[in-house]
Design an enzyme around this catalytic site. Structure first.
Site, PDB file in Angstrom:
ATOM      1  N   TYR A   4       0.838  -1.194   0.000  1.00 20.54           N
ATOM      2  CA  TYR A   4       0.000   0.000   0.000  1.00 20.54           C
ATOM      3  C   TYR A   4       0.882   1.256   0.000  1.00 20.54           C
ATOM      4  O   TYR A   4       2.104   1.162  -0.116  1.00 20.54           O
ATOM      5  CB  TYR A   4      -1.003  -0.066   1.146  1.00 20.54           C
ATOM      6  CG  TYR A   4      -1.936  -1.244   0.976  1.00 20.54           C
ATOM      7  CD1 TYR A   4      -2.847  -1.277  -0.077  1.00 20.54           C
ATOM      8  CD2 TYR A   4      -1.859  -2.355   1.812  1.00 20.54           C
ATOM      9  CE1 TYR A   4      -3.673  -2.380  -0.279  1.00 20.54           C
ATOM     10  CE2 TYR A   4      -2.675  -3.465   1.616  1.00 20.54           C
ATOM     11  CZ  TYR A   4      -3.577  -3.467   0.572  1.00 20.54           C
ATOM     12  OH  TYR A   4      -4.385  -4.559   0.355  1.00 20.54           O
ATOM     13  N   ARG A  51       2.831  -1.168  10.892  1.00 17.08           N
ATOM     14  CA  ARG A  51       2.940  -2.519  10.307  1.00 17.08           C
ATOM     15  C   ARG A  51       3.864  -2.505   9.090  1.00 17.08           C
ATOM     16  O   ARG A  51       3.790  -1.609   8.253  1.00 17.08           O
ATOM     17  CB  ARG A  51       1.555  -3.027   9.891  1.00 17.08           C
ATOM     18  CG  ARG A  51       1.607  -4.333   9.103  1.00 17.08           C
ATOM     19  CD  ARG A  51       0.246  -4.923   8.821  1.00 17.08           C
ATOM     20  NE  ARG A  51       0.068  -6.152   9.588  1.00 17.08           N
ATOM     21  CZ  ARG A  51      -0.745  -7.142   9.227  1.00 17.08           C
ATOM     22  NH1 ARG A  51      -1.475  -7.049   8.130  1.00 17.08           N
ATOM     23  NH2 ARG A  51      -0.848  -8.221   9.964  1.00 17.08           N
ATOM     24  N   TYR A  53     -14.726 -11.741   1.606  1.00 20.09           N
ATOM     25  CA  TYR A  53     -15.014 -10.378   1.147  1.00 20.09           C
ATOM     26  C   TYR A  53     -16.429 -10.251   0.590  1.00 20.09           C
ATOM     27  O   TYR A  53     -16.714  -9.366  -0.213  1.00 20.09           O
ATOM     28  CB  TYR A  53     -13.997  -9.960   0.073  1.00 20.09           C
ATOM     29  CG  TYR A  53     -12.568 -10.216   0.472  1.00 20.09           C
ATOM     30  CD1 TYR A  53     -11.978  -9.514   1.526  1.00 20.09           C
ATOM     31  CD2 TYR A  53     -11.796 -11.176  -0.181  1.00 20.09           C
ATOM     32  CE1 TYR A  53     -10.667  -9.758   1.912  1.00 20.09           C
ATOM     33  CE2 TYR A  53     -10.481 -11.426   0.193  1.00 20.09           C
ATOM     34  CZ  TYR A  53      -9.926 -10.716   1.241  1.00 20.09           C
ATOM     35  OH  TYR A  53      -8.629 -10.961   1.615  1.00 20.09           O
TER      36      TYR A  53
END
EC number: 1.3.1.31
Length: 398
Positions: A196, A243, A375
């Site tokens: 990300y 993280r 999901y």
């Protein structure tokens, strides 16, 4: 449904069931629910699901003294690009989060919110529809041809963010962190893993910049460290965590193929340790194990065996959360938990086992998870997994 086909071990007498202090909270044990994307939020609005989300988190926090990290939440609309992932920027969103935080605290457990900025992993067409940019570290360094085609088709090419836009993202992180704490969260986790936006700055495969945010190890780390410093100044180091996935390849990151990345992450950890020695120690650092290089692979597939996360202990002296395929390998969990100040995260096992902590403590069989519902916009596979007693009553077998 059935139990998973492996032999569990009771962990009650291991280091995993020793208490530990994380930030301002005293955990009763070291089993952690890490951030788990579930895609049940409402669209439009990116609002946590008002019918199911409170129950989902209530179930998984039922063992007192458990640490829950929420699914990733977008600090701003520009941070997103997935319709059914939640945000934390609007009052409508925060109203639902307050109910979730209360449910967790009513169980005498604790909650940290993961702050998630997608960058080039967003859907360019979703962003274009909403009048938003398709951002990354650099212009048009796409993950692949599909992403490139999607961006071009939607007239929203990948955009290397400007210095002013970097500053705006930092403000977004700060604003979101303050809102989460004000709403009752115990802390926030900055997502700098799994390909990300912040990870895109750390990795030379996606960061082709020639300014002070690219080129060298120090420059590639600058954005991440500026985010950390700003969030710490806003809510306190004891309420801040981060993280990393040093060996991850999700989002077409380099993973173990680029040896410079171990040095990259060691540098960032060293900078965090410097800040810790100056009185600003983060509550914990969350590391994805090389046992899981992509969240879409089944257990033990994609295991990178050319490196480990053990290097962290030579650099960072604070709390460490390690996550990755521990449920089916209790011996690895027992071994890794013997390291100083270490917690163990269980992802897919927490999805399928609302009473996971008790099962790990007693060595009880685990429910088999249903991957197609991870999901899926439904209560099925979200809040209908049975406790151990309920599973036995239903006739579950290995």
């Amino acid at each position: 449904m059935s139990f998973m086909n492996f032999e569990p071990k009771p962990l009650a007498d291991t280091d995993i069931f020793k208490p530990i202090k994380i930030g301002n909270t005293e955990l009763k044990h070291r089993v952690v629910m890490p951030a788990l994307t579930r895609m049940r939020a409402l669209h439009p609005g990116n609002v946590p699901n008002p019918d199911w989300a409170v129950e989902y988190y209530r179930q998984r926090s039922q063992y007192p003294g458990t640490m829950i990290i929420t699914e990733g939440a977008f600090p701003s609309a520009q941070s997103g690009g997935y319709d059914n992932a939640p945000g934390v920027w609007s009052e409508e969103q925060l109203a639902q989060w307050r109910k979730i935080f209360k449910a967790i605290h009513d169980n005498k457990s604790f909650v940290w919110v993961q702050l998630w900025v997608l960058g080039r992993q967003a859907f360019a067409d979703n962003l274009a529809r909403d009048g938003l940019r398709y951002d990354s570290a650099s212009d048009e360094v796409y993950m692949g041809e599909d992403e490139k085609e999607r961006a071009i088709r939607s007239n929203n090419p990948q955009h290397g963010i400007t210095k002013d836009e970097i500053k705006q993202y930092i403000r977004d992180y700060v604003d979101a962190a303050k809102k989460c704490i004000d709403a009752g969260a115990d802390g926030v986790e900055i997502h700098s893993a799994n390909g990300y936006l912040l990870n895109q700055f750390l990795d030379p495969i996606s960061n082709k910049r020639t300014d002070e945010y690219g080129g060298s190890i120090e420059n590639r780390a600058r954005f991440v460290l500026e985010v950390v410093d700003a969030v710490v100044d806003a809510v306190g180091a004891e309420r801040t965590s981060i993280r990393f996935s040093p060996y991850g390849v999700f989002g077409t990151m380099s993973g173990g193929s680029d040896p410079v990345l171990v040095a990259q992450f060691a540098y960032v950890l060293a900078e965090l340790e410097k800040r810790a020695k100056a009185g600003k120690r983060l509550a914990y650092v969350d590391l994805v194990e090389p046992r899981v290089t992509s969240p879409f692979q089944p257990e033990f597939e994609g295991w990178y065996k050319g490196g480990t996360n053990e290097f962290v202990y030579s650099v960072w002296k604070g709390n460490v959360l390690r996550v990755g395929n521990y449920a089916l390998d209790p011996d690895a969990a027992i071994t890794d938990s013997k390291n100083p100040n270490t917690l163990i995260g269980y992802g897919r096992a927490f999805i399928a086992n609302p009473d996971l902590v008790e099962r790990l403590e007693k060595g009880l069989p685990l429910n088999q998870y249903d991957r197609p519902s991870f999901y899926k916009m439904s209560a099925e596979g979200y809040i209908d997994y049975p406790t151990y007693e309920e599973a036995v009553a239903k006739g579950y077998k290995k």
